[in-house]
Design an enzyme around this catalytic site. Structure first.
Site, PDB file in Angstrom:
ATOM      1  N   ASN A   9       0.882  -1.173   0.000  1.00 37.91           N
ATOM      2  CA  ASN A   9       0.000   0.000   0.000  1.00 37.91           C
ATOM      3  C   ASN A   9       0.915   1.217   0.000  1.00 37.91           C
ATOM      4  O   ASN A   9       1.528   1.542   1.008  1.00 37.91           O
ATOM      5  CB  ASN A   9      -0.887  -0.021   1.251  1.00 37.91           C
ATOM      6  CG  ASN A   9      -1.693   1.258   1.421  1.00 37.91           C
ATOM      7  OD1 ASN A   9      -1.763   2.086   0.513  1.00 37.91           O
ATOM      8  ND2 ASN A   9      -2.309   1.408   2.580  1.00 37.91           N
ATOM      9  N   LYS A  11       0.179   4.278  -0.209  1.00 34.96           N
ATOM     10  CA  LYS A  11      -0.402   5.472   0.429  1.00 34.96           C
ATOM     11  C   LYS A  11      -0.161   6.699  -0.459  1.00 34.96           C
ATOM     12  O   LYS A  11      -0.152   6.563  -1.677  1.00 34.96           O
ATOM     13  CB  LYS A  11       0.148   5.639   1.852  1.00 34.96           C
ATOM     14  CG  LYS A  11      -0.015   4.340   2.673  1.00 34.96           C
ATOM     15  CD  LYS A  11       0.207   4.508   4.138  1.00 34.96           C
ATOM     16  CE  LYS A  11      -0.021   3.170   4.835  1.00 34.96           C
ATOM     17  NZ  LYS A  11       0.121   3.220   6.276  1.00 34.96           N
ATOM     18  N   HIS A  94      -9.291   1.461   4.979  1.00 36.19           N
ATOM     19  CA  HIS A  94      -8.013   1.641   5.688  1.00 36.19           C
ATOM     20  C   HIS A  94      -8.224   2.575   6.874  1.00 36.19           C
ATOM     21  O   HIS A  94      -9.009   3.530   6.789  1.00 36.19           O
ATOM     22  CB  HIS A  94      -6.959   2.210   4.731  1.00 36.19           C
ATOM     23  CG  HIS A  94      -5.583   2.115   5.311  1.00 36.19           C
ATOM     24  ND1 HIS A  94      -5.115   3.027   6.237  1.00 36.19           N
ATOM     25  CD2 HIS A  94      -4.605   1.198   5.150  1.00 36.19           C
ATOM     26  CE1 HIS A  94      -3.901   2.664   6.604  1.00 36.19           C
ATOM     27  NE2 HIS A  94      -3.559   1.564   5.967  1.00 36.19           N
ATOM     28  N   GLU A  96      -6.574   4.940   7.945  1.00 36.86           N
ATOM     29  CA  GLU A  96      -6.324   6.359   7.656  1.00 36.86           C
ATOM     30  C   GLU A  96      -7.560   6.999   7.015  1.00 36.86           C
ATOM     31  O   GLU A  96      -7.856   8.171   7.254  1.00 36.86           O
ATOM     32  CB  GLU A  96      -5.075   6.484   6.766  1.00 36.86           C
ATOM     33  CG  GLU A  96      -3.815   6.199   7.583  1.00 36.86           C
ATOM     34  CD  GLU A  96      -2.682   5.540   6.816  1.00 36.86           C
ATOM     35  OE1 GLU A  96      -2.678   5.574   5.576  1.00 36.86           O
ATOM     36  OE2 GLU A  96      -1.790   4.957   7.496  1.00 36.86           O
ATOM     37  N   GLU A 166      -5.191  -4.636  10.629  1.00 33.66           N
ATOM     38  CA  GLU A 166      -4.132  -3.650  10.814  1.00 33.66           C
ATOM     39  C   GLU A 166      -4.363  -2.897  12.123  1.00 33.66           C
ATOM     40  O   GLU A 166      -5.138  -1.924  12.151  1.00 33.66           O
ATOM     41  CB  GLU A 166      -4.127  -2.646   9.661  1.00 33.66           C
ATOM     42  CG  GLU A 166      -3.908  -3.278   8.306  1.00 33.66           C
ATOM     43  CD  GLU A 166      -3.331  -2.289   7.305  1.00 33.66           C
ATOM     44  OE1 GLU A 166      -2.263  -2.595   6.755  1.00 33.66           O
ATOM     45  OE2 GLU A 166      -3.903  -1.212   7.095  1.00 33.66           O
ATOM     46  N   GLY A 172       2.929   2.329  10.814  1.00 30.61           N
ATOM     47  CA  GLY A 172       3.929   3.379  10.646  1.00 30.61           C
ATOM     48  C   GLY A 172       4.633   3.779  11.932  1.00 30.61           C
ATOM     49  O   GLY A 172       5.315   4.799  11.983  1.00 30.61           O
ATOM     50  N   SER A 212       3.755  -2.080  10.434  1.00 33.27           N
ATOM     51  CA  SER A 212       5.205  -2.197  10.633  1.00 33.27           C
ATOM     52  C   SER A 212       5.749  -3.589  10.303  1.00 33.27           C
ATOM     53  O   SER A 212       6.658  -4.091  10.961  1.00 33.27           O
ATOM     54  CB  SER A 212       5.589  -1.788  12.061  1.00 33.27           C
ATOM     55  OG  SER A 212       5.213  -0.433  12.285  1.00 33.27           O
TER      56      SER A 212
END
Ligand code: 13P
Length: 249
Positions: A9, A11, A94, A96, A166, A172, A212
């Site tokens: 991904n 992003k 996702h 985010e 996730e 991250g 991660s």
């Protein structure tokens, strides 16, 4: 039997040329992988990436799609438009997008239906935030995400969905869920699928881990019985790191 998958991904990274360079490097370096490989890219790369990777072992996916079919929705990209580039997958939900763009269970349910209607396989993301894990409610958080946005699907539709767990606190941050922490949730997700769609469907559903994940921890994570691969952020931006994760299979 379910497929193992390593999906990248990107992003909001890589300009047009940088994306093209990465795709070409991956095309060269990913040979005979022991899993399916997908790169999910920003919309601007899709057509070119799908064209470059046609006939290769790497499939292409988008990172989101609109809830709308077409029309006056400035800035939106529809599932049909994504499909027309040659992409086969679409990340939906996702964390985010849930956090920064306030995407609700209901919106995500619509996006999943839109992807399926246009013959795109959804990679549907779920996961708890740090406070929810501290309260020990991660299982029920993930359960609600899955039930509210996916369990309206028919069995035929659900069979096309890839689930990605996730944990938001691991994205991250360099903090990876331990293989045991991830396995516990993956097994829980599989049991929910079994209860709704039956054991065979549960056994055939690919459940990815994301957060991660890197070459140094991928093998240990992927060794768990219910972890069928990874959805990779940062480490998908460098061909060697991404290949290192693919080679964990
Ligand atoms: P990182 O691998 O950078 O933690 O991101 C994971 C992720 O969000 C993939 O969708």
């Amino acid at each position: 039997m379910r497929k193992n998958i390593v999906a990248g991904n990107w992003k909001m990274n890589k300009n047009f040329q940088e994306g093209l360079d990465l795709v070409n490097e991956l095309k060269e370096k990913v040979v005979n992988p022991n899993c399916e490989v997908i790169v999910c890219t920003p919309f601007i790369h899709l057509a070119c990436a799908a064209d470059e990777l046609e006939g290769s072992v790497i499939a292409v996916g988008a990172e989101d799609c609109s809830t709308h079919e077409s029309g006056a929705y400035t800035g939106e990209v529809s599932a049909a438009m994504i499909k027309s580039t040659g992409a086969k997958y679409c990340i939906i939900g996702h964390s985010e997008r849930r956090t920064y763009f306030k995407e609700s269970h209901e919106m995500l349910k619509e996006k999943v239906l839109m992807a399926l209607k246009n013959d795109l396989r959804p990679i549907f993301c779920v996961g708890e935030v740090k406070e929810q894990r501290e309260q020990g409610i991660q299982n029920s958080v993930v359960e609600a995400q899955i039930k509210e946005s996916l369990f309206n699907l028919t069995a035929e539709e659900f069979a096309k969905v890839v689930v990605a767990y996730e944990p938001v606190w691991a994205i991250g941050t360099g903090l990876t869920a331990t293989p045991d922490q991830a396995e516990e949730i993956h097994a829980h997700i599989r049991s929910l699928i079994a209860a709704k769609y039956g054991k065979e469907m549960a056994e055939n559903t690919t459940i990815l881990y994301g957060g991660s994940c890197k070459p140094s921890n991928a093998k240990e994570l992927f060794a768990k019985p219910d972890i069928d691969g990874g959805l990779i952020g940062g480490a998908a931006l460098k061909a060697d790191d991404f290949c290192g994760i693919i080679n964990a299979f």
